[in-house]
Design a protein around this motif. Structure first.
Motif, PDB file in Angstrom:
ATOM      1  N   VAL A 159     101.341  31.640 -50.450  1.00 30.81           N
ATOM      2  CA  VAL A 159     101.507  30.379 -51.176  1.00 30.81           C
ATOM      3  C   VAL A 159     102.882  29.814 -50.830  1.00 30.81           C
ATOM      4  N   PHE A 160     102.878  28.615 -50.255  1.00 29.07           N
ATOM      5  CA  PHE A 160     104.107  27.967 -49.774  1.00 29.07           C
ATOM      6  C   PHE A 160     104.757  27.158 -50.886  1.00 29.07           C
ATOM      7  N   GLN A 161     106.022  26.787 -50.685  1.00 31.77           N
ATOM      8  CA  GLN A 161     106.668  25.962 -51.703  1.00 31.77           C
ATOM      9  C   GLN A 161     106.133  24.534 -51.677  1.00 31.77           C
ATOM     10  N   SER A 162     105.585  24.098 -50.532  1.00 36.14           N
ATOM     11  CA  SER A 162     105.162  22.700 -50.411  1.00 36.14           C
ATOM     12  C   SER A 162     103.642  22.526 -50.452  1.00 36.14           C
ATOM     13  N   PHE A 163     102.932  23.456 -51.087  1.00 37.00           N
ATOM     14  CA  PHE A 163     101.481  23.393 -51.350  1.00 37.00           C
ATOM     15  C   PHE A 163     100.633  23.510 -50.078  1.00 37.00           C
ATOM     16  N   ASN A 164     100.890  22.615 -49.066  1.00 38.94           N
ATOM     17  CA  ASN A 164     100.147  22.649 -47.795  1.00 38.94           C
ATOM     18  C   ASN A 164      98.638  22.534 -47.979  1.00 38.94           C
ATOM     19  N   LEU A 165      98.205  21.704 -48.931  1.00 40.79           N
ATOM     20  CA  LEU A 165      96.763  21.470 -49.097  1.00 40.79           C
ATOM     21  C   LEU A 165      96.285  20.446 -48.067  1.00 40.79           C
ATOM     22  N   TYR A 166      94.983  20.494 -47.762  1.00 40.99           N
ATOM     23  CA  TYR A 166      94.388  19.457 -46.903  1.00 40.99           C
ATOM     24  C   TYR A 166      94.189  18.198 -47.741  1.00 40.99           C
ATOM     25  N   PRO A 167      94.883  17.086 -47.411  1.00 39.68           N
ATOM     26  CA  PRO A 167      94.823  15.905 -48.277  1.00 39.68           C
ATOM     27  C   PRO A 167      93.448  15.234 -48.312  1.00 39.68           C
ATOM     28  N   HIS A 168      92.646  15.430 -47.246  1.00 30.82           N
ATOM     29  CA  HIS A 168      91.344  14.755 -47.156  1.00 30.82           C
ATOM     30  C   HIS A 168      90.214  15.573 -47.787  1.00 30.82           C
ATOM     31  N   LEU A 169      90.544  16.745 -48.336  1.00 29.53           N
ATOM     32  CA  LEU A 169      89.540  17.582 -48.988  1.00 29.53           C
ATOM     33  C   LEU A 169      89.809  17.644 -50.492  1.00 29.53           C
ATOM     34  N   THR A 170      88.747  17.735 -51.279  1.00 29.01           N
ATOM     35  CA  THR A 170      88.917  17.891 -52.731  1.00 29.01           C
ATOM     36  C   THR A 170      89.519  19.263 -53.034  1.00 29.01           C
ATOM     37  N   ALA A 171      89.887  19.447 -54.289  1.00 31.22           N
ATOM     38  CA  ALA A 171      90.433  20.746 -54.707  1.00 31.22           C
ATOM     39  C   ALA A 171      89.450  21.860 -54.364  1.00 31.22           C
ATOM     40  N   LEU A 172      88.170  21.652 -54.720  1.00 32.43           N
ATOM     41  CA  LEU A 172      87.163  22.682 -54.459  1.00 32.43           C
ATOM     42  C   LEU A 172      86.975  22.907 -52.956  1.00 32.43           C
ATOM     43  N   GLN A 173      86.970  21.819 -52.180  1.00 31.77           N
ATOM     44  CA  GLN A 173      86.818  21.964 -50.722  1.00 31.77           C
ATOM     45  C   GLN A 173      88.003  22.699 -50.110  1.00 31.77           C
ATOM     46  N   ASN A 174      89.198  22.471 -50.638  1.00 28.81           N
ATOM     47  CA  ASN A 174      90.372  23.218 -50.167  1.00 28.81           C
ATOM     48  C   ASN A 174      90.191  24.710 -50.398  1.00 28.81           C
ATOM     49  N   VAL A 175      89.636  25.050 -51.566  1.00 30.89           N
ATOM     50  CA  VAL A 175      89.480  26.458 -51.939  1.00 30.89           C
ATOM     51  C   VAL A 175      88.363  27.133 -51.126  1.00 30.89           C
ATOM     52  N   THR A 176      87.296  26.391 -50.826  1.00 30.47           N
ATOM     53  CA  THR A 176      86.132  27.006 -50.162  1.00 30.47           C
ATOM     54  C   THR A 176      86.208  26.967 -48.637  1.00 30.47           C
ATOM     55  N   TYR A 177      87.149  26.208 -48.094  1.00 27.75           N
ATOM     56  CA  TYR A 177      87.176  25.996 -46.638  1.00 27.75           C
ATOM     57  C   TYR A 177      87.266  27.312 -45.856  1.00 27.75           C
ATOM     58  N   ALA A 178      88.240  28.144 -46.190  1.00 30.43           N
ATOM     59  CA  ALA A 178      88.421  29.386 -45.420  1.00 30.43           C
ATOM     60  C   ALA A 178      87.282  30.386 -45.644  1.00 30.43           C
ATOM     61  N   PRO A 179      86.825  30.608 -46.888  1.00 26.36           N
ATOM     62  CA  PRO A 179      85.696  31.529 -47.048  1.00 26.36           C
ATOM     63  C   PRO A 179      84.471  31.118 -46.225  1.00 26.36           C
ATOM     64  N   ILE A 180      84.199  29.802 -46.153  1.00 22.74           N
ATOM     65  CA  ILE A 180      83.029  29.321 -45.403  1.00 22.74           C
ATOM     66  C   ILE A 180      83.258  29.453 -43.899  1.00 22.74           C
ATOM     67  N   HIS A 181      84.438  29.013 -43.434  1.00 22.38           N
ATOM     68  CA  HIS A 181      84.670  28.926 -41.987  1.00 22.38           C
ATOM     69  C   HIS A 181      85.205  30.220 -41.370  1.00 22.38           C
ATOM     70  N   VAL A 182      85.926  31.016 -42.159  1.00 26.99           N
ATOM     71  CA  VAL A 182      86.507  32.252 -41.617  1.00 26.99           C
ATOM     72  C   VAL A 182      85.637  33.458 -41.982  1.00 26.99           C
ATOM     73  N   LYS A 183      85.250  33.528 -43.256  1.00 27.84           N
ATOM     74  CA  LYS A 183      84.455  34.685 -43.700  1.00 27.84           C
ATOM     75  C   LYS A 183      82.953  34.454 -43.559  1.00 27.84           C
ATOM     76  N   LYS A 184      82.577  33.209 -43.171  1.00 25.62           N
ATOM     77  CA  LYS A 184      81.152  32.860 -42.980  1.00 25.62           C
ATOM     78  C   LYS A 184      80.346  33.052 -44.267  1.00 25.62           C
TER      79      LYS A 184
END
Length: 242
Positions: free
Chosen positions: A82-107
């Motif tokens: 967890v970075f000091q500057s959040f580093n969230l994807y601005p074009h994704l919703t909160a939920l999409q930010n959270v689910t992005y890696a599990p879907i794309h990395v962990k399949k």
């Protein structure tokens, strides 16, 4: 969980990390504190190879982080950052930010990732914010989304690099409360922080750094009530009286 052995790093003639040795056991919470420029962020970033090192070795669960043989992306799936500057994807919703890696990395299947993501956001008090974008959220809310995003990968280790330093004072408490909750689960954590009350209350060990060295490592009560080094006494006199 983490074993740091004789780690050194320089930028030109400037020594940033000077022969660092540290062991962080499983389910323990260690706070890295000290003045600006002490090497705290460089050290925590080197634990998952966001920074390179020139000498020594860092092991996470027995795996050498900086070895050429190590699959760093695979290792990082076990390490939440967890970075000091959040580093969230601005074009994704909160939920999409959270689910992005599990879907794309962990399949993970989208439905499963969303169910888990919603539960994580709810556990951090953000159940109403799933479909909002980072720009619609306060700083404290964005940082809690960032924590949920890190937890979505089911890491065994969480690293926090000054998670409250970019926040307004009234938002700091909600982020620290989220980290407190996480502590109750037995998560292994290393936290770079300027929040002395939080470090004293929640951490198993205080690691005090200055000039690229670990000056003192102690239990919080011992460190804050009876620091052993002049450098630590000087630091505490400045930060606790101001």
């Amino acid at each position: 969980m983490i074993s740091i052995k004789s780690v050194s790093k320089s930028y030109g003639s400037k020594i940033v990390l000077d022969n660092i040795n540290l062991e962080v056991p499983k389910s323990q919470i260690y706070a890295l504190i000290g003045p600006s420029g002490a090497g705290k962020s460089t050290l925590i970033r080197s634990i998952n190879a966001l920074e390179s090192i020139q000498e020594g070795e860092i092991l996470v669960k027995g795996v050498s982080v900086h070895s050429k043989q190590t699959n760093i992306n695979q290792l990082r799936t076990n390490i939440g950052f967890v970075f000091q500057s959040f580093n969230l994807y601005p074009h994704l919703t909160a939920l999409q930010n959270v689910t992005y890696a599990p879907i794309h990395v962990k399949k993970m299947r989208s439905h499963d990732a969303e169910t888990k993501g919603k539960a994580l956001l709810a556990s951090l008090g953000l159940e109403e914010k799933c479909n909002e974008y980072p720009g619609q959220l306060s700083g404290g809310q964005q940082q809690r989304v960032a924590i949920a995003r890190a937890l979505a990968m089911e890491p065994q280790l969480m690293l926090f690099d000054e998670p409250t330093s970019a926040l307004d004072p009234e938002m700091i408490k909600e982020v620290l409360d989220s980290i407190r909750k996480l502590a109750l689960t037995g998560m292994t954590m290393v936290v770079v922080t300027h929040e002395m009350g939080f470090a004293r209350e929640i951490c198993d060990k205080i690691v005090f750094m200055a000039e690229g060295k670990i000056v003192e490592t102690a239990h919080p009560e011992q460190f804050f009530s009876n620091p052993q080094t002049e450098r630590a006494k000087d630091f505490l006199a400045k930060v606790i009286n101001h």
